[in-house]
Enzyme design. Structure first.
Site, PDB file in Angstrom:
ATOM      1  N   HIS A  31       0.807  -1.213   0.000  1.00 50.23           N
ATOM      2  CA  HIS A  31       0.000   0.000   0.000  1.00 50.23           C
ATOM      3  C   HIS A  31       0.847   1.273   0.000  1.00 50.23           C
ATOM      4  CE1 HIS A  31      -3.409  -2.743   0.355  1.00 50.23           C
ATOM      5  NE2 HIS A  31      -3.933  -1.839  -0.430  1.00 50.23           N
ATOM      6  N   GLU A  50      -7.888 -13.086  -8.587  1.00 50.93           N
ATOM      7  CA  GLU A  50      -6.686 -12.777  -7.807  1.00 50.93           C
ATOM      8  C   GLU A  50      -6.094 -14.045  -7.208  1.00 50.93           C
ATOM      9  OE1 GLU A  50      -7.468  -9.163  -5.488  1.00 50.93           O
ATOM     10  OE2 GLU A  50      -9.332 -10.059  -4.806  1.00 50.93           O
ATOM     11  N   ASP A  74      -2.744  -9.238  -5.798  1.00 46.64           N
ATOM     12  CA  ASP A  74      -2.919 -10.481  -5.059  1.00 46.64           C
ATOM     13  C   ASP A  74      -2.596 -11.690  -5.916  1.00 46.64           C
ATOM     14  OD1 ASP A  74      -3.577  -9.909  -2.348  1.00 46.64           O
ATOM     15  OD2 ASP A  74      -5.415  -8.983  -3.068  1.00 46.64           O
ATOM     16  N   ARG A 104       2.849  -9.781  -0.235  1.00 46.43           N
ATOM     17  CA  ARG A 104       3.086  -8.538  -0.971  1.00 46.43           C
ATOM     18  C   ARG A 104       3.626  -7.415  -0.097  1.00 46.43           C
ATOM     19  NH1 ARG A 104      -3.209  -6.910  -2.405  1.00 46.43           N
ATOM     20  NH2 ARG A 104      -2.606  -4.731  -2.515  1.00 46.43           N
ATOM     21  N   CYS A 122      -7.125  -4.471 -12.792  1.00 44.43           N
ATOM     22  CA  CYS A 122      -7.234  -3.312 -11.899  1.00 44.43           C
ATOM     23  C   CYS A 122      -6.143  -3.340 -10.829  1.00 44.43           C
ATOM     24  CB  CYS A 122      -8.616  -3.240 -11.258  1.00 44.43           C
ATOM     25  SG  CYS A 122      -8.997  -4.647 -10.214  1.00 44.43           S
TER      26      CYS A 122
HETATM   27  C1  PEP Z   1      -5.304  -6.549  -6.413  1.00 47.13           C
HETATM   28  O1  PEP Z   1      -5.134  -7.438  -5.586  1.00 47.13           O
HETATM   29  O2  PEP Z   1      -4.642  -6.460  -7.471  1.00 47.13           O
HETATM   30  C2  PEP Z   1      -6.321  -5.503  -6.186  1.00 47.13           C
HETATM   31  C3  PEP Z   1      -6.633  -4.634  -7.127  1.00 47.13           C
HETATM   32  O3  PEP Z   1      -6.884  -5.434  -4.953  1.00 47.13           O
HETATM   33  P1  PEP Z   1      -6.155  -4.794  -3.651  1.00 47.13           P
HETATM   34  O4  PEP Z   1      -4.864  -4.162  -4.085  1.00 47.13           O
HETATM   35  O5  PEP Z   1      -7.123  -3.817  -3.080  1.00 47.13           O
HETATM   36  O6  PEP Z   1      -5.974  -6.011  -2.812  1.00 47.13           O
HETATM   37 MG    MG Z   2      -6.619  -7.729  -4.052  1.00 46.35          MG
END
Ligand code: PEP
Ligand code: MG
Length: 552
Positions: free
Chosen positions: A178, A404, A428, A438, A477
């Protein structure tokens, strides 16, 4: 890594405040300890108040609330009582008093419960003040600097002012953590999981190249010229014309990832063609109790209203692992990333998802947005079928799922018999394909969507839409979509839409416009057949000279 080239002076993020020893006893007079506590709390209060006076918008509100807490009589009196009655040091006394106040607020629920984190922040600041150590969090400065530290806490981002913080360099976090997502959203050059962060010292001037992931000490003319050139390019790259297309006119809609109405308004201003991912859990992070249907309707409608006539893909609550929601997730799970998260919370907290779908349907009524809905963390065809049934019951007509988990990528053809679209969550998908958390810096090299194994899973997902003649949309995404070089690969593999932070739209748009679909397919083949992630990236970058020209 987030692209950008910058020269600036380092300010280091202080280490988190450690807990004072349990039962730590006072050696001097209690009156002196009480006076020291009062002085420290006043100092913290005025420092936060000064910062609030100079801040704007959401940061101002956060700082004002925290400043008030530093002077809170309940907290300070609680600390004084522990000094007088139990002979504790002021550090230990305020630590325990803070814990009791936080627990009390927590038990009150709702808005009050959300203030518990502020109390814990304030007590850490008071302890740092008593110890004569720098306050935790982002350092205060009137002059721009490069922030160097271990990692950013979600709360730090509220006070991160992108006009003062020029770039981020952190020792932990992966490219899809994040911290990296936030850096990208703020348009800051960033290097996560950087080596040798401990050896960097406050006040040193460095050159950061986010795309290359390198830091140069004592920058010279070459670095300064590169930084100036970047400033010009980033100004050119700041505009997206509102239509994603390749050189031959093939359309690839470019959408935005948003966490609520405020982001959505910004994304609309940046000409996003819609929303490809509304992270609904971001509307309710830190909430102790399930938001009411009315609260949810208000949060979602704010996003829909920003995109009349455009697609808005709402993701149902993705609670768990790095995004805990106390009303849905069990903090004691041994492996949270493999636990009850995302769609799976419907197994343990039935009703929450159903109510969320009702709220989405209500919010969609009377807006002009084209509302699509998708579930995170789907692993099987049964789950996709069940989710589609729930959407239909709520009156939501375009259900989809995120891919994912590798099993969903492999089963996409079967999954697409039940839902109308899939969207690849490559953050993910990478962590699960590579079995690499991650959030862990040491695993950053595994944790990249350039891994050919991840690209193969994306290929399988896209192929699943074609083999059965579904021809249904396959979007991405995850952060992969925001990397202009990978964006070309994804389109070449067969991905139909890309969704990213609004800041990346222009760079991705510019690079896509430089290739035809046939060229994108050839470039994708280079990556898919590479033996390693490094080789895949090198081959693709060599085939796209526009990246170097634009400093990406
Ligand atoms: C992902 O896992 O790529 C995703 C878009 O969801 P998040 O990053 O919110 O887990
Ligand atoms: Mg995700």
């Amino acid at each position: 890594m987030t692209p950008g080239r910058i020269v600036g002076v380092i300010r280091k993020m202080p280490s988190p405040v450690s807990e004072p020893t349990v039962g730590e006893q006072l050696s001097g007079a209690p009156e002196d300890a009480v006076a020291a506590l009062r002085t420290a709390s006043k100092a913290v209060h005025s420092e936060l108040k000064n910062r609030a006076d100079g801040a704007k918008g959401a940061s101002k509100a956060v700082l004002e609330a925290t400043a008030l807490m530093a002077a809170d009589p309940l907290l300070i009196k609680g600390g004084i009582k522990l000094i007088n009655n139990s002979g504790l040091t002021p550090e230990r006394a305020i630590w325990e008093a803070g814990a009791s106040v936080a627990e009390m607020l927590h038990n009150l629920g709702g808005y009050m419960a959300e203030r518990a984190a502020d109390v814990l922040d304030v007590r850490a600041r008071i302890v740092a003040e008593l110890r004569g150590m720098p306050a935790p969090g982002i350092p205060l400065s009137d002059t721009p600097f490069i922030l160097v530290g271990e990692d950013l806490a979600p709360a730090d981002t509220a006070t991160l002012d992108p006009s003062i913080v020029l770039a981020l360099v952190t020792s932990s976090g992966g490219p899809q953590s994040h911290t990296a997502i936030i850096a990208r959203a703020l348009g800051l050059p960033a290097i996560v999981a950087a080596a040798g962060v401990e050896t960097l010292t406050d006040g040193t001037e460095i050159y950061v190249d986010g795309a290359a992931g390198t830091i140069t000490l004592n920058p010279g003319t070459t670095e300064r010229t590169a930084a100036e050139a970047w400033a010009t390019t980033s100004a050119i790259l700041s505009v997206f014309d509102g239509e994603g297309r390749l050189k031959d006119g093939h359309l690839v809609p470019l959408l935005a990832n948003v966490g609520g109405a405020k982001d959505a308004v910004k994304a609309a201003a940046a000409n996003a063609q819609g929303v490809g991912l509304l992270r609904t859990e971001f509307c309710f992070l830190g909430r102790d109790t399930e938001p009411t249907i009315d609260e949810q309707v208000e949060a979602y409608r704010g996003v829909f209203d920003a995109f009349p006539g455009k697609k808005v893909v709402v993701r149902t609550l993705d609670a768990g692992a790095d995004k805990p929601l106390p009303f849905l997730t069990d903090a004691s799970e041994p492996n949270p990333a493999l636990g009850v998260r995302g769609y799976r919370t419907d197994f343990t907290s039935p009703g929450v998802l159903e109510r969320q779908l009702q709220a989405i349907a209500l919010a969609a009524e009377g807006t002009e947005a084209l509302v699509w809905v998708m579930a995170p963390m789907i692993s099987t065809t049964d789950e996709a079928e069940h989710f589609a049934g729930m959407c239909a019951a709520a009156g939501l007509t375009i259900p989809g799922v995120m891919v994912e988990v590798p099993s969903a990528a492999i089963m996409s053809a079967s999954i697409l018999t039940h839902v109308e679209f899939v969207s690849l969550g490559t953050n993910d998908l990478t962590q699960y394909a590579m079995a690499a958390d991650r959030q862990l810096g040491p695993l950053a090299e595994l944790n990249t969507p350039w891994q050919p194994a991840v690209l193969q899973l994306i290929r399988l997902t896209a192929a699943g839409s074609e083999t059965e003649g579904h021809h249904k949309p396959v979007g991405v995404c995850g952060e992969a979509a925001a990397d202009p070089a990978l964006a070309v690969v994804l389109v070449g593999i067969g991905v139909t839409t890309l969704s990213m932070t609004a800041r990346s739209l222009s760079a991705v748009g510019a690079v896509l416009a430089s290739v035809t679909l046939a060229e994108a397919r050839d470039i994708a083949a280079l990556a898919l057949t590479a033996p390693t992630a490094t080789e895949a990236k090198a081959r693709v970058r060599a085939a796209l000279p526009i990246l170097a020209e634009l400093g990406l």
